[in-house]
Design a protein around this motif. Structure first.
Motif, PDB file in Angstrom:
ATOM      1  N   MET A 180       0.830  -1.198   0.000  1.00  0.00           N
ATOM      2  CA  MET A 180       0.000   0.000   0.000  1.00  0.00           C
ATOM      3  C   MET A 180       0.867   1.251   0.000  1.00  0.00           C
ATOM      4  O   MET A 180       0.567   2.243  -0.684  1.00  0.00           O
ATOM      5  CB  MET A 180      -0.939  -0.005   1.211  1.00  0.00           C
ATOM      6  N   GLY A 214      -0.104   1.941  -3.574  1.00  0.00           N
ATOM      7  CA  GLY A 214      -1.511   2.228  -3.310  1.00  0.00           C
ATOM      8  C   GLY A 214      -2.050   3.457  -3.990  1.00  0.00           C
ATOM      9  O   GLY A 214      -3.267   3.676  -4.023  1.00  0.00           O
ATOM     10  N   ARG A 225      -4.443  -0.467  -5.754  1.00  0.00           N
ATOM     11  CA  ARG A 225      -5.113  -0.332  -4.464  1.00  0.00           C
ATOM     12  C   ARG A 225      -6.248  -1.354  -4.333  1.00  0.00           C
ATOM     13  O   ARG A 225      -6.406  -1.975  -3.275  1.00  0.00           O
ATOM     14  CB  ARG A 225      -5.661   1.084  -4.295  1.00  0.00           C
ATOM     15  N   GLU A 226      -7.007  -1.534  -5.393  1.00  0.00           N
ATOM     16  CA  GLU A 226      -8.107  -2.517  -5.351  1.00  0.00           C
ATOM     17  C   GLU A 226      -7.562  -3.918  -5.093  1.00  0.00           C
ATOM     18  O   GLU A 226      -8.118  -4.683  -4.298  1.00  0.00           O
ATOM     19  CB  GLU A 226      -8.881  -2.489  -6.666  1.00  0.00           C
ATOM     20  N   GLU A 284      -6.423  -4.239  -1.408  1.00  0.00           N
ATOM     21  CA  GLU A 284      -7.573  -4.368  -0.507  1.00  0.00           C
ATOM     22  C   GLU A 284      -8.166  -5.782  -0.574  1.00  0.00           C
ATOM     23  O   GLU A 284      -8.594  -6.335   0.448  1.00  0.00           O
ATOM     24  CB  GLU A 284      -8.625  -3.323  -0.856  1.00  0.00           C
ATOM     25  N   GLU A 285      -8.168  -6.391  -1.763  1.00  0.00           N
ATOM     26  CA  GLU A 285      -8.655  -7.771  -1.878  1.00  0.00           C
ATOM     27  C   GLU A 285      -7.726  -8.738  -1.149  1.00  0.00           C
ATOM     28  O   GLU A 285      -8.194  -9.687  -0.506  1.00  0.00           O
ATOM     29  CB  GLU A 285      -8.780  -8.157  -3.359  1.00  0.00           C
ATOM     30  N   ALA A 310      -5.943  -8.001   1.466  1.00  0.00           N
ATOM     31  CA  ALA A 310      -6.189  -7.791   2.894  1.00  0.00           C
ATOM     32  C   ALA A 310      -7.425  -8.553   3.352  1.00  0.00           C
ATOM     33  O   ALA A 310      -7.452  -9.125   4.452  1.00  0.00           O
ATOM     34  CB  ALA A 310      -6.342  -6.300   3.186  1.00  0.00           C
ATOM     35  N   GLU A 311      -8.456  -8.595   2.498  1.00  0.00           N
ATOM     36  CA  GLU A 311      -9.676  -9.320   2.854  1.00  0.00           C
ATOM     37  C   GLU A 311      -9.425 -10.832   2.881  1.00  0.00           C
ATOM     38  O   GLU A 311      -9.921 -11.534   3.767  1.00  0.00           O
ATOM     39  CB  GLU A 311     -10.785  -8.986   1.858  1.00  0.00           C
TER      40      GLU A 311
END
Length: 542
Positions: A301, A305, A311-312, A315-316, A318-319
């Motif tokens: 990030m 990021g 960035r998308e 974030e995926e 991280a999920e």
């Protein structure tokens, strides 16, 4: 005039293919059954697709030449349609889903095992025909499906006997790298070829290290870099600044990276110290660190990021990390690793790789990691080629032969694969009676056969049983038959006894590991012998 002698056909196998015997097939069959059970535990169901598909349905290869032979085996049917042997199990799945879209439940969860074919140069350990075992979820748009696939892969490896600490499921996201490539000017269809070269360079990180990837991003790499000899692989042709950005992305998996502020006006240099990058410039040493404690996600990030695509993807990731960790799968089992890219173009999001981390000796006896045994990822555009709309999909493919090789190295001692019980033929005119003895054994679920060669030489029948690795033979001559008995010779115990007997007279007198029983006791006594030696036998036939 003498007649010409007929030409004898030379028996030979095509390059890149292999015959497989019982010693290889039996453990592979057991391995496939274990994988199947885990897949079904997760709710996946079996599907089988044909070996042959229309060439354009495979997606990557099109009949734009006289013969489309770039990577696939192809031929034309009588309608002059190009057909190809499948090169993986994913493209046929995409065709199946598109063809049956309205009747299939969504998400559609399936698993498939089968042979695939690559029209590529064969080499050591590289075959043109090999088996894959895939599991895919089609119609699930969230990364929860990707997280589930990763957890299932971890469970599969452990079910096969691979201990925690001996494997890791590595996860990345192609969107992150797509954003990096956009930032260095490699976006758009016109750069598709160079992007693929970059992907393949990063995919070789585990084999060639940072220095090797740097060469492949630039002009290219020799097989033996120090001597500049062997095969030469042409690189992506990136300039220094472009390469540095990509290398920074790859090196984040090492846990820490030292980056120098590099501008287009500064002549940049690159030093490789272990697996940690240090960027230097003539302007000085203004630099900053990505601390190990902040983690790979924070590092991604912090560096990438600012690009929306990257960035998308971050974030995926991280999920996925949140979902897997909340389910009890820690970083030692499933971890984020930017070095994973996968070599195929159709991946559109998360990508994963199952790597075995234990060491094995290489050709020169040096320790090396076993490496990858499977991989996969999200491919939201593959089914959509047939429907004109995006259809979310994700999946994983296990390299069956490679995984079987890994499992064989983990076994402390080989478990022999026993053949059938052999009923020898003493009297030719009693063939029907011997067949009856075999039938009794088979009805009880015991593998058995009657010797079907020339029964004249009894010694040859025993040699046959030895070559078949039979646990025992059943013998019945005229005297035994008149008394309603049979002789059972325990070949396993007999081999042990033979090692301790050196005198032929003693051998004939002792007849080791051979005993008599009535015909009515045949099944019971054979079963006892098999159980004693731990030889598996089936259930009674209906």
């Amino acid at each position: 005039m003498a007649k010409d002698k007929p030409t004898k056909l030379r028996a030979r196998m095509p390059r890149g293919f292999a015959d497989r015997g019982p010693a290889e097939l039996a453990p592979t069959r057991a391995m496939l059954e274990t994988i199947r059970k885990v897949y079904e535990l997760y709710g996946f169901e079996a599907l089988e697709t044909p070996f042959i598909e229309y060439t354009d349905a495979l997606g990557k290869f099109l009949p734009d030449q006289d013969r489309p032979n770039e990577g696939v085996f192809s031929f034309q049917d009588d309608d002059e349609q190009w057909l190809s042997l499948r090169y993986d199990l994913t493209a046929p799945l995409a065709r199946h889903v598109a063809e049956n879209f309205d009747r299939l439940p969504k998400p559609f969860r399936s698993y498939r095992a089968g042979w695939v074919f690559r029209n590529e140069k064969p080499g050591p350990g590289r075959f043109r025909q090999f088996m894959q075992f895939d599991a895919d979820t089609v119609g699930a748009p969230t990364v929860a499906a990707d997280a589930e696939i990763c957890m299932m892969m971890a469970d599969t490896l452990e079910a096969l006997g691979i201990a925690r600490g001996d494997y890791v499921i590595k996860v990345n996201n192609r969107k992150v790298l797509d954003g990096v490539l956009e930032a260095i000017g490699l976006g758009g269809d016109e750069n598709a070829g160079r992007r693929l070269t970059v992907l393949r360079a990063i995919d070789k990180f585990d084999k060639v290290g940072i220095a090797g990837v740097r060469d492949l991003l630039g002009e290219g790499r020799w097989e033996n870099p120090e001597a500049k000899s062997g095969d030469f692989t042409k690189g992506a042709g990136l300039d220094e600044n472009q390469s540095l950005k990509v290398l920074a992305f790859v090196s984040l998996q090492a846990g820490s990276v030292e980056l120098q502020n590099v501008t287009s006006s500064v002549q940049a240099g690159l030093a490789v110290e272990g697996e940690v990058l240090t960027f230097r410039s003539d302007a000085g040493r203004e630099s900053y660190f990505i601390e190990t404690s902040r983690g790979v996600l924070d590092g991604l990030m912090g560096h990438f990021g600012d690009n929306l695509t990257s960035r998308e993807g971050i974030e995926e990731l991280a999920e996925i990390a949140r979902l897997t960790e909340s389910a009890g799968y820690d970083r030692d089992r499933i971890r984020i690793d930017p070095s994973v890219v996968r070599g195929l173009e159709y991946y559109t999001g998360p990508v994963f790789e199952a790597e075995l981390t234990f060491e094995i000796p290489d050709e020169k006896g040096r320790p090396m990691r076993f490496g990858s045994v499977g991989g996969g990822g999200r491919y939201d555009g593959l089914v959509g080629r047939f429907r004109g709309e995006a259809v979310p999909a994700t999946g994983f493919s296990i390299g069956v032969s490679r995984l079987a090789s890994a499992l064989s190295r983990l076994q402390t001692e080989a478990t022999p694969e026993f053949g059938p019980v052999v009923v020898v033929v003493m009297d030719r005119d009693q063939t029907a009676h011997y067949m009856g003895l075999v039938a009794k054994l088979r009805q009880a679920g015991i593998r058995a056969e009657m010797y079907l060669g020339n029964p004249k030489n009894l010694g040859n029948q025993f040699k046959y049983a030895d070559r078949r690795n039979s646990p025992c033979v059943v013998i019945q001559g005229s005297d035994e038959r008149a008394a309603g008995q049979v002789q059972i010779k325990d070949l396993i115990e007999g081999a042990r006894a033979a090692a301790a007997i050196t005198d032929n007279a003693e051998w004939r007198e002792s007849r080791p590991a051979q005993f008599a029983c009535t015909e009515g006791e045949l099944v019971e006594k054979v079963r006892e012998l098999l159980d004693h030696h731990g030889v598996p036998h089936g259930a009674k036939l209906a």
